[in-house]
Design a protein around this motif. Structure first.
Motif, PDB file in Angstrom:
ATOM      1  N   MET A   7     -44.470  71.677  64.050  1.00 33.32           N
ATOM      2  CA  MET A   7     -43.250  71.262  64.744  1.00 33.32           C
ATOM      3  C   MET A   7     -42.636  72.458  65.493  1.00 33.32           C
ATOM      4  O   MET A   7     -42.551  73.535  64.908  1.00 33.32           O
ATOM      5  CB  MET A   7     -42.247  70.750  63.703  1.00 33.32           C
ATOM      6  CG  MET A   7     -41.296  69.707  64.253  1.00 33.32           C
ATOM      7  SD  MET A   7     -39.971  69.303  63.100  1.00 33.32           S
ATOM      8  CE  MET A   7     -40.862  68.833  61.636  1.00 33.32           C
ATOM      9  N   ASP A   8     -42.257  72.266  66.770  1.00 30.74           N
ATOM     10  CA  ASP A   8     -41.665  73.409  67.479  1.00 30.74           C
ATOM     11  C   ASP A   8     -40.155  73.505  67.208  1.00 30.74           C
ATOM     12  O   ASP A   8     -39.576  72.652  66.538  1.00 30.74           O
ATOM     13  CB  ASP A   8     -41.989  73.355  68.985  1.00 30.74           C
ATOM     14  CG  ASP A   8     -41.329  72.174  69.671  1.00 30.74           C
ATOM     15  OD1 ASP A   8     -40.372  71.602  69.096  1.00 30.74           O
ATOM     16  OD2 ASP A   8     -41.750  71.823  70.781  1.00 30.74           O
ATOM     17  N   TYR A   9     -39.547  74.568  67.745  1.00 30.66           N
ATOM     18  CA  TYR A   9     -38.127  74.815  67.445  1.00 30.66           C
ATOM     19  C   TYR A   9     -37.220  73.662  67.902  1.00 30.66           C
ATOM     20  O   TYR A   9     -36.253  73.316  67.242  1.00 30.66           O
ATOM     21  CB  TYR A   9     -37.671  76.119  68.100  1.00 30.66           C
ATOM     22  CG  TYR A   9     -38.286  77.361  67.491  1.00 30.66           C
ATOM     23  CD1 TYR A   9     -38.142  77.628  66.134  1.00 30.66           C
ATOM     24  CD2 TYR A   9     -39.014  78.260  68.268  1.00 30.66           C
ATOM     25  CE1 TYR A   9     -38.698  78.767  65.561  1.00 30.66           C
ATOM     26  CE2 TYR A   9     -39.572  79.404  67.705  1.00 30.66           C
ATOM     27  CZ  TYR A   9     -39.415  79.648  66.353  1.00 30.66           C
ATOM     28  OH  TYR A   9     -39.967  80.776  65.796  1.00 30.66           O
ATOM     29  N   GLU A  59     -37.922  70.491  68.158  1.00 26.97           N
ATOM     30  CA  GLU A  59     -38.037  69.343  67.225  1.00 26.97           C
ATOM     31  C   GLU A  59     -37.306  69.622  65.913  1.00 26.97           C
ATOM     32  O   GLU A  59     -36.625  68.758  65.374  1.00 26.97           O
ATOM     33  CB  GLU A  59     -39.513  69.058  66.927  1.00 26.97           C
ATOM     34  CG  GLU A  59     -40.235  68.371  68.067  1.00 26.97           C
ATOM     35  CD  GLU A  59     -41.727  68.297  67.784  1.00 26.97           C
ATOM     36  OE1 GLU A  59     -42.243  67.195  67.589  1.00 26.97           O
ATOM     37  OE2 GLU A  59     -42.363  69.376  67.732  1.00 26.97           O
ATOM     38  N   LYS A  60     -37.469  70.868  65.427  1.00 22.67           N
ATOM     39  CA  LYS A  60     -36.795  71.236  64.163  1.00 22.67           C
ATOM     40  C   LYS A  60     -35.281  71.134  64.331  1.00 22.67           C
ATOM     41  O   LYS A  60     -34.573  70.684  63.435  1.00 22.67           O
ATOM     42  CB  LYS A  60     -37.153  72.677  63.778  1.00 22.67           C
ATOM     43  CG  LYS A  60     -38.539  72.848  63.219  1.00 22.67           C
ATOM     44  CD  LYS A  60     -38.686  74.294  62.762  1.00 22.67           C
ATOM     45  CE  LYS A  60     -40.093  74.609  62.341  1.00 22.67           C
ATOM     46  NZ  LYS A  60     -40.289  76.031  62.045  1.00 22.67           N
ATOM     47  N   ARG A  61     -34.794  71.597  65.488  1.00 20.25           N
ATOM     48  CA  ARG A  61     -33.347  71.576  65.735  1.00 20.25           C
ATOM     49  C   ARG A  61     -32.829  70.142  65.828  1.00 20.25           C
ATOM     50  O   ARG A  61     -31.774  69.802  65.310  1.00 20.25           O
ATOM     51  CB  ARG A  61     -33.029  72.354  67.021  1.00 20.25           C
ATOM     52  CG  ARG A  61     -31.551  72.506  67.253  1.00 20.25           C
ATOM     53  CD  ARG A  61     -31.248  73.535  68.304  1.00 20.25           C
ATOM     54  NE  ARG A  61     -31.787  73.202  69.611  1.00 20.25           N
ATOM     55  CZ  ARG A  61     -32.842  73.768  70.175  1.00 20.25           C
ATOM     56  NH1 ARG A  61     -33.496  74.738  69.582  1.00 20.25           N
ATOM     57  NH2 ARG A  61     -33.261  73.387  71.373  1.00 20.25           N
ATOM     58  N   ARG A 116     -34.104  67.533  64.420  1.00 19.04           N
ATOM     59  CA  ARG A 116     -34.111  66.965  63.052  1.00 19.04           C
ATOM     60  C   ARG A 116     -32.890  67.399  62.262  1.00 19.04           C
ATOM     61  O   ARG A 116     -32.276  66.621  61.546  1.00 19.04           O
ATOM     62  CB  ARG A 116     -35.350  67.440  62.297  1.00 19.04           C
ATOM     63  CG  ARG A 116     -36.525  66.579  62.581  1.00 19.04           C
ATOM     64  CD  ARG A 116     -37.510  66.737  61.444  1.00 19.04           C
ATOM     65  NE  ARG A 116     -38.649  65.878  61.723  1.00 19.04           N
ATOM     66  CZ  ARG A 116     -39.596  65.641  60.868  1.00 19.04           C
ATOM     67  NH1 ARG A 116     -39.566  66.198  59.678  1.00 19.04           N
ATOM     68  NH2 ARG A 116     -40.594  64.855  61.175  1.00 19.04           N
ATOM     69  N   LEU A 117     -32.581  68.717  62.377  1.00 18.37           N
ATOM     70  CA  LEU A 117     -31.423  69.252  61.651  1.00 18.37           C
ATOM     71  C   LEU A 117     -30.143  68.571  62.142  1.00 18.37           C
ATOM     72  O   LEU A 117     -29.308  68.141  61.343  1.00 18.37           O
ATOM     73  CB  LEU A 117     -31.331  70.773  61.865  1.00 18.37           C
ATOM     74  CG  LEU A 117     -30.070  71.445  61.321  1.00 18.37           C
ATOM     75  CD1 LEU A 117     -30.047  71.411  59.793  1.00 18.37           C
ATOM     76  CD2 LEU A 117     -29.976  72.897  61.794  1.00 18.37           C
ATOM     77  N   HIS A 162     -32.420  79.652  66.670  1.00 18.30           N
ATOM     78  CA  HIS A 162     -33.508  80.611  66.421  1.00 18.30           C
ATOM     79  C   HIS A 162     -33.429  81.832  67.340  1.00 18.30           C
ATOM     80  O   HIS A 162     -34.000  82.868  67.040  1.00 18.30           O
ATOM     81  CB  HIS A 162     -34.876  79.921  66.542  1.00 18.30           C
ATOM     82  CG  HIS A 162     -35.224  79.450  67.920  1.00 18.30           C
ATOM     83  ND1 HIS A 162     -34.679  78.329  68.499  1.00 18.30           N
ATOM     84  CD2 HIS A 162     -36.063  79.973  68.847  1.00 18.30           C
ATOM     85  CE1 HIS A 162     -35.177  78.161  69.707  1.00 18.30           C
ATOM     86  NE2 HIS A 162     -36.007  79.150  69.939  1.00 18.30           N
ATOM     87  N   GLU A 191     -38.192  81.565  61.767  1.00 20.40           N
ATOM     88  CA  GLU A 191     -38.822  80.365  61.194  1.00 20.40           C
ATOM     89  C   GLU A 191     -37.865  79.581  60.296  1.00 20.40           C
ATOM     90  O   GLU A 191     -38.085  78.412  60.018  1.00 20.40           O
ATOM     91  CB  GLU A 191     -40.093  80.726  60.416  1.00 20.40           C
ATOM     92  CG  GLU A 191     -41.230  81.238  61.299  1.00 20.40           C
ATOM     93  CD  GLU A 191     -41.546  80.296  62.453  1.00 20.40           C
ATOM     94  OE1 GLU A 191     -41.613  79.072  62.234  1.00 20.40           O
ATOM     95  OE2 GLU A 191     -41.714  80.807  63.582  1.00 20.40           O
ATOM     96  N   GLU A 192     -36.826  80.277  59.798  1.00 21.21           N
ATOM     97  CA  GLU A 192     -35.862  79.609  58.904  1.00 21.21           C
ATOM     98  C   GLU A 192     -34.606  79.161  59.639  1.00 21.21           C
ATOM     99  O   GLU A 192     -33.661  78.671  59.015  1.00 21.21           O
ATOM    100  CB  GLU A 192     -35.458  80.566  57.779  1.00 21.21           C
ATOM    101  CG  GLU A 192     -36.541  80.809  56.769  1.00 21.21           C
ATOM    102  CD  GLU A 192     -36.393  82.166  56.111  1.00 21.21           C
ATOM    103  OE1 GLU A 192     -35.473  82.319  55.309  1.00 21.21           O
ATOM    104  OE2 GLU A 192     -37.190  83.060  56.439  1.00 21.21           O
ATOM    105  N   TYR A 247     -33.757  76.697  61.349  1.00 19.80           N
ATOM    106  CA  TYR A 247     -33.308  75.296  61.290  1.00 19.80           C
ATOM    107  C   TYR A 247     -33.303  74.734  59.857  1.00 19.80           C
ATOM    108  O   TYR A 247     -33.295  73.531  59.654  1.00 19.80           O
ATOM    109  CB  TYR A 247     -34.097  74.440  62.280  1.00 19.80           C
ATOM    110  CG  TYR A 247     -33.825  74.967  63.673  1.00 19.80           C
ATOM    111  CD1 TYR A 247     -32.536  74.858  64.214  1.00 19.80           C
ATOM    112  CD2 TYR A 247     -34.789  75.646  64.396  1.00 19.80           C
ATOM    113  CE1 TYR A 247     -32.232  75.414  65.450  1.00 19.80           C
ATOM    114  CE2 TYR A 247     -34.497  76.200  65.636  1.00 19.80           C
ATOM    115  CZ  TYR A 247     -33.218  76.075  66.153  1.00 19.80           C
ATOM    116  OH  TYR A 247     -32.904  76.629  67.366  1.00 19.80           O
TER     117      TYR A 247
END
Ligand code: SAM
Length: 219
Positions: free
Chosen positions: A1-3, A5-7, A9-10, A34, A43-44, A46
């Motif tokens: 998952m890229d940044y 997508e992670k953001r 989701r959060l 990030h 990497e953390e 999100y």
């Protein structure tokens, strides 16, 4: 998952858990956390947690940033003072909400953090965030009064200059306390009367400076 997508989701999770307003949700979804944290914590970025940013300081957890934005009831065009720039992330979220035409004033005690935040904010196009080096426990009289003030470090008590620099009808959010801390909401009505209420318990780094804690060590 890229940044991205992670953001996303959060932001979705926080919207669901905290019942976020659309404007706060959109801001959290947009600001690239990030890029504000040191390289080794990217990497953390999100994960919903505070992270070290150097000089004994931390970037606040995303849920706390979102909660403080909601409690302030930020509106487009609000003039905002942030005490404690840190890495600049929280200021960027606020800048998204108040809009590009409004200046967000942010004061940071540690010059190196202020400089780093300035560089990141500028690179990301947040020209409306002005980062100042100084003791924000006294507020920033030059640009006062403010519609909204928030403090990102815990104070022993509510600093009087901050209350004085709040507009009638204005609102402030500030963590108060030492080993036990409470997030306090301060509201000034149109007549200048001040009301305070506790939101709940929180954990922040200590505020320094004239109205801060006197014996704080920064390693
Ligand atoms: N909002 C920040 C972010 O997004 O990274 C997190 C801020 S961190 C939890 C608290 C910050 O308050 C630290 O950078 C600290 O140096 C700063 N600080 C502490 N006392 C201060 C003071 N008197 N004036 C201005 N900044 C202060």
């Amino acid at each position: 998952m890229d940044y991205d997508e992670k953001r996303e989701r959060l932001a979705e999770r926080l919207r669901y858990e905290l019942n976020l307003s659309k404007k706060v949700y959109e801001a959290i979804k947009k600001v690239p956390r990030h890029l504000f944290v040191p390289e080794r914590y990217k990497e953390e970025a999100y994960v919903d947690t505070p992270l070290p940013i150097g000089y004994g300081q931390t970037i606040s957890a995303p849920h706390m940033v979102a909660i403080m934005c909601e409690l302030l009831d930020l509106k487009e065009g609000d003039k905002v003072l942030e005490v404690g720039t840190g890495c600049g992330y929280h200021a960027a979220v606020v800048a998204e909400i108040v809009g590009k035409k409004r200046k967000v004033i942010s004061i940071e005690y540690i010059p190196e953090l202020a400089e780093r935040a300035r560089t990141i904010l500028k690179a990301l196009g947040y020209e409306n965030v002005e980062v100042i080096v100084g003791d924000g426990s006294k507020g920033y009289e030059k640009e006062a009064p403010y519609d909204k003030i928030y403090v990102t470090a815990a104070a022993p008590d509510i600093p009087k200059p901050l209350v004085d620099q709040l507009k009638p009808g204005g609102k402030m959010v500030i963590p108060i306390g030492n080993s036990v801390q409470w997030l306090v909401i301060v509201e000034k009505d149109e007549e200048g009367n001040v009301k305070k209420r506790n939101w709940g318990s929180v954990r922040f780094v200590p505020l320094r400076g004239e109205y801060g804690f006197k014996s704080v060590r920064y390693d």
